[in-house]
Design an enzyme around this catalytic site. Structure first.
Site, PDB file in Angstrom:
ATOM      1  N   GLU A   1      -0.068  -7.883   5.375  1.00  0.00           N
ATOM      2  CA  GLU A   1       0.307  -7.958   6.797  1.00  0.00           C
ATOM      3  C   GLU A   1      -0.938  -8.060   7.688  1.00  0.00           C
ATOM      4  O   GLU A   1      -0.840  -8.398   8.863  1.00  0.00           O
ATOM      5  CB  GLU A   1       1.165  -6.756   7.216  1.00  0.00           C
TER       6      GLU A   1
ATOM      7  N   CYS B   1       0.824  -1.207   0.000  1.00  0.00           N
ATOM      8  CA  CYS B   1       0.000   0.000   0.000  1.00  0.00           C
ATOM      9  C   CYS B   1       0.865   1.267   0.000  1.00  0.00           C
ATOM     10  O   CYS B   1       1.474   1.583  -1.021  1.00  0.00           O
ATOM     11  CB  CYS B   1      -1.000  -0.058   1.151  1.00  0.00           C
TER      12      CYS B   1
ATOM     13  N   HIS C   1      -3.047  -5.078   1.820  1.00  0.00           N
ATOM     14  CA  HIS C   1      -2.232  -5.250   3.037  1.00  0.00           C
ATOM     15  C   HIS C   1      -2.052  -6.724   3.416  1.00  0.00           C
ATOM     16  O   HIS C   1      -2.794  -7.230   4.266  1.00  0.00           O
ATOM     17  CB  HIS C   1      -2.930  -4.555   4.215  1.00  0.00           C
TER      18      HIS C   1
HETATM   19  N1  GLN Z   1      -3.648   6.344   0.960  1.00  0.00           N
HETATM   20  C1  GLN Z   1      -2.391   6.092   1.620  1.00  0.00           C
HETATM   21  C2  GLN Z   1      -1.267   6.891   0.958  1.00  0.00           C
HETATM   22  O1  GLN Z   1      -1.462   7.479  -0.048  1.00  0.00           O
HETATM   23  C3  GLN Z   1      -2.038   4.630   1.586  1.00  0.00           C
HETATM   24  C4  GLN Z   1      -3.015   3.859   2.438  1.00  0.00           C
HETATM   25  C5  GLN Z   1      -2.490   2.642   3.089  1.00  0.00           C
HETATM   26  O2  GLN Z   1      -1.281   2.363   3.134  1.00  0.00           O
HETATM   27  N2  GLN Z   1      -3.402   1.915   3.664  1.00  0.00           N
HETATM   28  O3  GLN Z   1      -0.189   6.898   1.452  1.00  0.00           O
END
Ligand code: GLN
Length: 224
Positions: A189, A90, A187
């Protein structure tokens, strides 16, 4: 096999740090390996790592703090360029990319590692309230579908040469691999499926063996 020198780092600036530490420990356990997980906060923590995780969280915060932390970004880029396996989830995927933008605010000025040849659109599925889970076919992780957890997730809007798409939701690219780099918009994790962490440990173990051979260390004396 000796695994006391198999160390996986988790970038410990912000986000899902504990979740990645415990998912990596579970993955070591399922592989029957006794490795170590190290939370990485300073550039000196990079030395001795065989693999690294860039956790999900808020990529702008990670970018800002990494700048304050001097050459931490530089050391990470150097290690990954030398072939050290890395998993970015992410926000971690955003940090690894070459360009990031948001449909609402446009191109973001945040500092990126520019190691993974992708363009990402941040928050592409909407805000926190639009979080969701989805079962995906990810052949790299085996036959069983993988349940991805998406929280303010990005998508890969452009994958350049050398980038392999490893997961999609409808027509949206949500996981990629480029040599030693694996990145997911979701994610791994979170949840009980540790296959991405197992994959990272296996790659890290191969990398450790290769670099030990190159350095001429790591051979146990054999009895005549
Ligand atoms: N929207 C977040 C960003 O731009 C990422 C979200 C996440 O890691 N759950 O950094």
């Amino acid at each position: 096999m000796r695994d006391k020198d198999l160390i996986i780092g988790v970038l410990g600036i912000q986000g899902d740090i504990e979740e990645n530490v415990s998912q990596t420990e579970t993955a070591f356990h399922s592989l029957g390996k006794k490795g170590e997980v190290r939370v990485v906060r300073h550039s000196k923590d990079i030395s001795g790592l065989s693999g690294l995780i860039l956790p999900g969280g808020e990529s702008t915060v990670v970018s800002n703090l990494a700048t304050v932390n001097g050459d931490l970004f530089h050391k990470i880029a150097d290690a990954v360029s030398r072939g050290m396996p890395v998993l970015g989830t992410c926000a971690g995927m955003i940090i690894l990319s070459t360009r990031a933008y948001d449909r609402v605010i446009g191109q973001t000025k945040q500092k990126l590692l520019s190691l993974l040849n992708i363009v990402v659109e941040r928050n592409a599925f909407g805000r926190q309230k639009d979080s969701f889970e989805a079962d995906m076919e990810i052949p790299l992780m085996g036959k069983r579908p993988f349940k991805g957890i998406f929280i303010r997730a990005p998508i890969v809007s452009k994958a350049e040469a050398g980038v392999q798409v490893i997961a999609k939701i409808e027509d949206k690219v949500v996981a990629v691999k480029q040599d030693n780099i694996v990145a997911t918009a979701f994610h791994p994790e979170l949840g009980s499926d540790n296959r991405f962490h197992v994959h990272l440990i296996k790659s890290a173990s191969d990398f450790r063996d290769r670099t030990n051979i190159m350095r001429g260390v790591g051979f146990e004396p054999t009895n005549p």
